[in-house]
Design an enzyme around this catalytic site. Structure first.
Site, short mmCIF file in Angstrom:
data_model
loop_
_atom_site.label_atom_id
_atom_site.label_comp_id
_atom_site.label_asym_id
_atom_site.label_seq_id
_atom_site.Cartn_x
_atom_site.Cartn_y
_atom_site.Cartn_z
N TYR A 119 1.08 -1.27 0.10
CA TYR A 119 -0.05 -0.17 -0.06
C TYR A 119 0.81 1.31 0.05
O TYR A 119 1.90 1.39 0.69
CB TYR A 119 -0.86 0.18 1.29
CG TYR A 119 -1.73 1.30 1.19
CD1 TYR A 119 -2.93 1.39 0.78
CD2 TYR A 119 -1.08 2.52 1.98
CE1 TYR A 119 -3.79 2.48 0.91
CE2 TYR A 119 -2.12 3.63 2.05
CZ TYR A 119 -3.37 3.71 1.72
OH TYR A 119 -4.05 4.78 1.39
N GLU A 207 -3.43 7.66 -4.31
CA GLU A 207 -3.15 6.40 -3.68
C GLU A 207 -2.96 5.35 -4.70
O GLU A 207 -3.67 5.30 -5.83
CB GLU A 207 -4.62 6.02 -2.99
CG GLU A 207 -4.81 4.94 -2.43
CD GLU A 207 -5.88 4.49 -1.55
OE1 GLU A 207 -5.93 4.61 -0.38
OE2 GLU A 207 -6.94 4.59 -2.45
#
Ligand code: GDP
Ligand code: MN
Length: 400
Positions: A119, A207
């Site tokens: 992530y 993101e």
């Protein structure tokens, strides 16, 4: 402003971030051509909507049963079948409303062999006034769950704006992500590219979930979500062009075209106000009396009759609105102009909910007279407190 995944990847690729080959398509025919062009042997068919959680999402009309909005496909025929099921269908994810979002575009990407899912995100940390990278080895899943259950698995690295990006930052992130060997250099280059993209394009959120390590040991941005700072869009006409009007609330689009600041909210009292401060005070006092505002709408300082009418129509077009509160302090804005605008709008679209009007300031007497003589069913109020109590009572809500 949000953009689609395929557009975000193209922006990141401009800065040198590694992405897989892919083609955006709008029809099944284009999907087939894209699959042939990419060559396989594995493709990923990805629904393009402005919401995450697509992989675990569900289509409202799903001939294939359980498959989600991101589907691995092992033949051109399978790409075609998936495209057929997805295009024109509605995808519901935990980030969309229960009604879901229509899928009108797909991204056909060459499949990647994944060894690890990581992530990575980048945002402006308001507390520190710095750009921050947030990373975790627990990628591909809900970062909210990781944050709630195992917060120690999330690492934040800030960038000092005076020094800018340095390799030290990229190496810290590589270490936090458990990367090794040549991946460290790749991570350094990736973070440098992302930092440049983030700052040069005035992003507010970037993101990449998942950022993957492929089986051959390389870093690859497998997903990308970007949010741009609306107030800086004037500097980026290339980004503004990526807007997908199909993804925007039509009321917000119409408001923007007319220079009105409008934000839809969840309550049932529509507010038409001039000035952001007064708009916030109005929302506060509605809440104080136990109800919830349906929107934030600031018609601005010197709105014309036409703009007031458009603002009023935008509010009445919201089916959640059970009552309307007009709260105008006439400074530059004249109360008679506001009154004329409201009457013009009501003549055009009718008025099916209670309307409370509180006018104060320039030409207030003329404004009140125009409304009183219009024959409209308006509840007039003396001040903000009185107005808020009257509209909350009129919609039958609130605390006593
Ligand atoms: P999201 O669900 O909207 O966040 O969509 P993503 O683009 O993140 O895709 C969801 C998941 O699909 C990823 O976490 C991966 O596990 C999987 N996925 C996406 N692309 C590929 C690929 O090329 N190969 C494989 N094996 N899995 C993929
Ligand atoms: Mn994702």
């Amino acid at each position: 402003m949000n953009i689609h995944e395929y557009q975000a990847k193209a922006v990141l690729a401009e800065f040198g971030a590694p992405i897989a080959k892919g083609v955006a398509v709008f029809s099944v025919k284009e999907a087939e051509a894209a699959a042939n062009e990419l060559g396989g042997p594995v493709w990923v068919v990805k629904s393009q909507i402005h919401a995450g959680g697509r992989g675990k999402g569900r289509f409202t009309e799903d001939a294939a049963g359980e498959a989600g909005g991101v589907r691995l496909s092992r033949s051109v025929a399978e790409v075609v079948a998936n495209a057929q099921q997805m295009l024109g269908n509605t995808l519901v994810t935990h980030q969309t409303s229960p009604a879901g979002r229509p899928v009108n575009r797909l991204y056909i990407e060459e499949g990647s062999a994944i060894a690890r899912e990581l992530y990575l995100s980048c945002l402006v940390d308001r507390e520190n006034g710095r750009v921050a990278f947030i990373v975790s080895q627990e990628g591909g899943m809900n970062i909210e769950d990781v944050a709630a259950e195992t917060p120690e698995k999330i690492v934040t690295v800030h960038v000092d704006p005076a020094a800018g990006y340095t390799s030290h930052i990229g190496r810290s992130i590589a270490y936090a992500l458990g990367l090794e060997g040549g991946q460290i250099k790749q991570c350094d280059r990736l973070i440098a590219a992302l930092y440049r993209a983030f700052t040069e394009k005035d992003m507010s959120l970037l993101e990449i979930n998942p950022l993957v390590v492929t089986e051959s040991g390389d870093l690859l941005c497998l997903d990308a979500k970007i949010n741009f700072d609306d107030n800086a869009l004037f500097r980026h006409p290339d980004i503004d062009e990526l807007r997908d009007p199909g993804e925007d609330d039509p009321k917000e689009v119409e408001a923007e075209e007319n220079d009105l600041s409008y934000v839809a909210l969840d309550g049932d009292i529509g507010c038409m106000v001039n000035g952001a401060g007064l708009a916030m005070a109005t929302m506060d006092i509605i809440k104080l009396y136990g109800a919830e505002p349906a929107n934030f709408l600031d018609v601005g300082g010197g709105a014309s009759k036409e703009r007031v009418a458009i603002a009023f129509k935008i509010i009445t077009a919201d089916p959640n609105v059970k009552g309307i509160l007009v709260n105008i302090f006439g400074g530059i804005m004249r109360c008679d102009v506001v009154a004329d605008g409201i009457i013009a709008a009501v003549k055009d679209v009718g008025l099916e909910v209670p309307l409370v009007v509180r006018l104060e300031g320039t030409n207030v007497e003329e404004g009140k007279k125009i409304i009183a003589e219009s024959g409209m069913n308006v509840i007039s109020a003396d001040d903000l407190d009185d107005a808020a109590q009257k509209i909350v009572a009129a919609v039958g809500g609130g605390v006593q």
